[in-house]
Motif scaffolding. Structure first.
Motif, mmCIF file in Angstrom:
data_model
loop_
_atom_site.group_PDB
_atom_site.id
_atom_site.type_symbol
_atom_site.label_atom_id
_atom_site.label_comp_id
_atom_site.label_asym_id
_atom_site.label_seq_id
_atom_site.Cartn_x
_atom_site.Cartn_y
_atom_site.Cartn_z
ATOM 1 N N ILE A 28 18.899 14.078 1.146
ATOM 2 C CA ILE A 28 20.078 14.479 1.882
ATOM 3 C C ILE A 28 19.694 14.708 3.243
ATOM 4 N N PHE A 29 20.280 13.538 4.226
ATOM 5 C CA PHE A 29 19.979 13.485 5.475
ATOM 6 C C PHE A 29 20.966 14.546 6.205
ATOM 7 N N SER A 30 20.154 15.442 7.451
ATOM 8 C CA SER A 30 21.141 15.698 8.394
ATOM 9 C C SER A 30 21.231 15.216 9.456
ATOM 10 N N ASN A 31 20.555 14.814 10.335
ATOM 11 C CA ASN A 31 20.728 13.938 11.660
ATOM 12 C C ASN A 31 20.441 12.394 11.380
ATOM 13 N N MET A 32 21.353 11.484 11.596
ATOM 14 C CA MET A 32 20.634 10.252 11.674
ATOM 15 C C MET A 32 20.805 9.599 12.959
ATOM 16 N N GLY A 33 20.095 8.431 13.258
ATOM 17 C CA GLY A 33 20.382 7.679 14.653
ATOM 18 C C GLY A 33 19.245 7.003 14.945
ATOM 19 N N TRP A 34 19.297 6.508 16.345
ATOM 20 C CA TRP A 34 18.509 5.548 16.642
ATOM 21 C C TRP A 34 17.780 5.774 18.034
ATOM 22 N N TYR A 35 16.435 5.314 18.019
ATOM 23 C CA TYR A 35 15.714 5.476 19.324
ATOM 24 C C TYR A 35 15.309 4.128 19.566
ATOM 25 N N ARG A 36 14.699 4.041 20.694
ATOM 26 C CA ARG A 36 14.196 2.614 21.085
ATOM 27 C C ARG A 36 12.652 2.790 21.956
ATOM 28 N N GLN A 37 11.910 1.895 21.796
ATOM 29 C CA GLN A 37 10.599 1.694 22.672
ATOM 30 C C GLN A 37 10.436 0.328 23.028
ATOM 31 N N THR A 38 9.764 0.328 24.280
ATOM 32 C CA THR A 38 9.377 -0.841 24.946
ATOM 33 C C THR A 38 7.875 -0.711 25.185
ATOM 34 N N PRO A 39 7.246 -1.741 25.282
ATOM 35 C CA PRO A 39 5.773 -1.616 25.300
ATOM 36 C C PRO A 39 5.370 -0.692 26.466
ATOM 37 N N GLY A 40 4.411 0.111 26.135
ATOM 38 C CA GLY A 40 3.654 1.062 27.091
ATOM 39 C C GLY A 40 4.585 2.106 27.299
ATOM 40 N N LYS A 41 5.999 2.408 26.732
ATOM 41 C CA LYS A 41 6.490 3.548 27.073
ATOM 42 C C LYS A 41 6.699 4.315 25.674
ATOM 43 N N GLN A 42 7.276 5.544 25.891
ATOM 44 C CA GLN A 42 7.492 6.413 24.801
ATOM 45 C C GLN A 42 9.057 6.248 23.987
ATOM 46 N N ARG A 43 9.095 6.347 22.907
ATOM 47 C CA ARG A 43 10.107 6.106 22.273
ATOM 48 C C ARG A 43 11.180 7.066 22.643
ATOM 49 N N VAL A 44 12.349 6.513 22.936
ATOM 50 C CA VAL A 44 13.630 7.611 23.362
ATOM 51 C C VAL A 44 14.814 7.312 22.738
ATOM 52 N N LEU A 45 15.464 8.595 22.710
ATOM 53 C CA LEU A 45 16.640 8.719 21.888
ATOM 54 C C LEU A 45 17.743 7.683 22.693
ATOM 55 N N VAL A 46 18.543 7.026 21.578
ATOM 56 C CA VAL A 46 19.368 6.146 22.054
ATOM 57 C C VAL A 46 20.894 6.786 21.602
ATOM 58 N N ALA A 47 20.855 7.260 20.522
ATOM 59 C CA ALA A 47 22.221 7.901 19.937
ATOM 60 C C ALA A 47 21.979 8.415 18.584
ATOM 61 N N LEU A 48 22.718 9.780 18.216
ATOM 62 C CA LEU A 48 22.301 10.645 17.248
ATOM 63 C C LEU A 48 23.939 10.881 16.703
ATOM 64 N N ALA A 58 22.279 8.782 24.691
ATOM 65 C CA ALA A 58 21.384 8.761 26.075
ATOM 66 C C ALA A 58 22.425 8.217 27.157
ATOM 67 N N ASP A 59 22.539 8.866 28.294
ATOM 68 C CA ASP A 59 23.260 8.538 29.429
ATOM 69 C C ASP A 59 23.334 6.869 29.844
ATOM 70 N N SER A 60 22.134 6.365 29.557
ATOM 71 C CA SER A 60 22.468 4.928 30.092
ATOM 72 C C SER A 60 22.988 3.943 28.842
ATOM 73 N N VAL A 61 23.370 4.516 27.830
ATOM 74 C CA VAL A 61 24.420 3.881 26.920
ATOM 75 C C VAL A 61 25.716 4.156 26.451
ATOM 76 N N LYS A 62 26.059 5.403 27.135
ATOM 77 C CA LYS A 62 27.371 5.859 27.061
ATOM 78 C C LYS A 62 28.439 4.795 27.383
ATOM 79 N N GLY A 63 29.419 4.741 26.689
ATOM 80 C CA GLY A 63 30.664 3.850 26.951
ATOM 81 C C GLY A 63 30.255 2.572 26.491
ATOM 82 N N ARG A 64 29.076 2.009 26.169
ATOM 83 C CA ARG A 64 28.590 0.807 25.657
ATOM 84 C C ARG A 64 28.210 0.702 24.138
ATOM 85 N N PHE A 65 27.563 1.703 23.836
ATOM 86 C CA PHE A 65 27.215 1.970 22.397
ATOM 87 C C PHE A 65 28.059 2.824 21.710
ATOM 88 N N ASP A 66 28.068 2.610 20.324
ATOM 89 C CA ASP A 66 28.965 3.523 19.446
ATOM 90 C C ASP A 66 28.355 3.844 18.135
#
Length: 115
Positions: A28-48, A58-66
């Motif tokens: 049974i899952f509590s939070n679910m979501g998506w992170y993203r990662q580009t080469p050489g960078k840390q994995r960062v939150l996209v949406a939860l 994430a501020d960078s995707v607000k209004g564009r991602f759902d």
């Protein structure tokens, strides 16, 4: 055994849309979501999204991602990505956690955005 199976990545032109899906099973899952990662960078939150439907973006995707979640037996989380930009290109990882502090990850799906 917990499994997170992602689908929906691919190549899209800038301004286009993609929809990612992640089917989770095994607990049974509590939070679910998506992170993203580009080469050489840390994995960062996209949406939860939590089990009550509250979301965080994430501020960078607000209004564009759902982000949305199907809380029936399939435990599927979706990420609708619109108005994609070249800087959205990354490996997207499905994420889930449970009430016991365990974190789970999918195998990752590539999103490429051509300019």
């Amino acid at each position: 055994q917990v499994q997170l199976v992602e689908s929906g990545g691919g190549l899209v032109q800038a301004g286009g849309s993609l929809r990612l899906s992640c089917a989770a099973s095994g607990t049974i899952f509590s939070n679910m979501g998506w992170y993203r990662q580009t080469p050489g960078k840390q994995r960062v939150l996209v949406a939860l999204i939590n089990s009550y439907g509250s979301t965080n973006y994430a501020d960078s995707v607000k209004g564009r991602f759902d982000i949305s979640r199907d809380n029936n037996a399939k435990n599927t989380v979706y990420l609708q990505m619109n108005s994609l930009k070249p800087e959205d290109a990354a490996v997207y990882y499905c994420y889930a956690d449970d009430d016991y502090g365990h974190n789970y990850w999918g195998q990752g799906t590539h999103v490429t955005v051509s300019s």
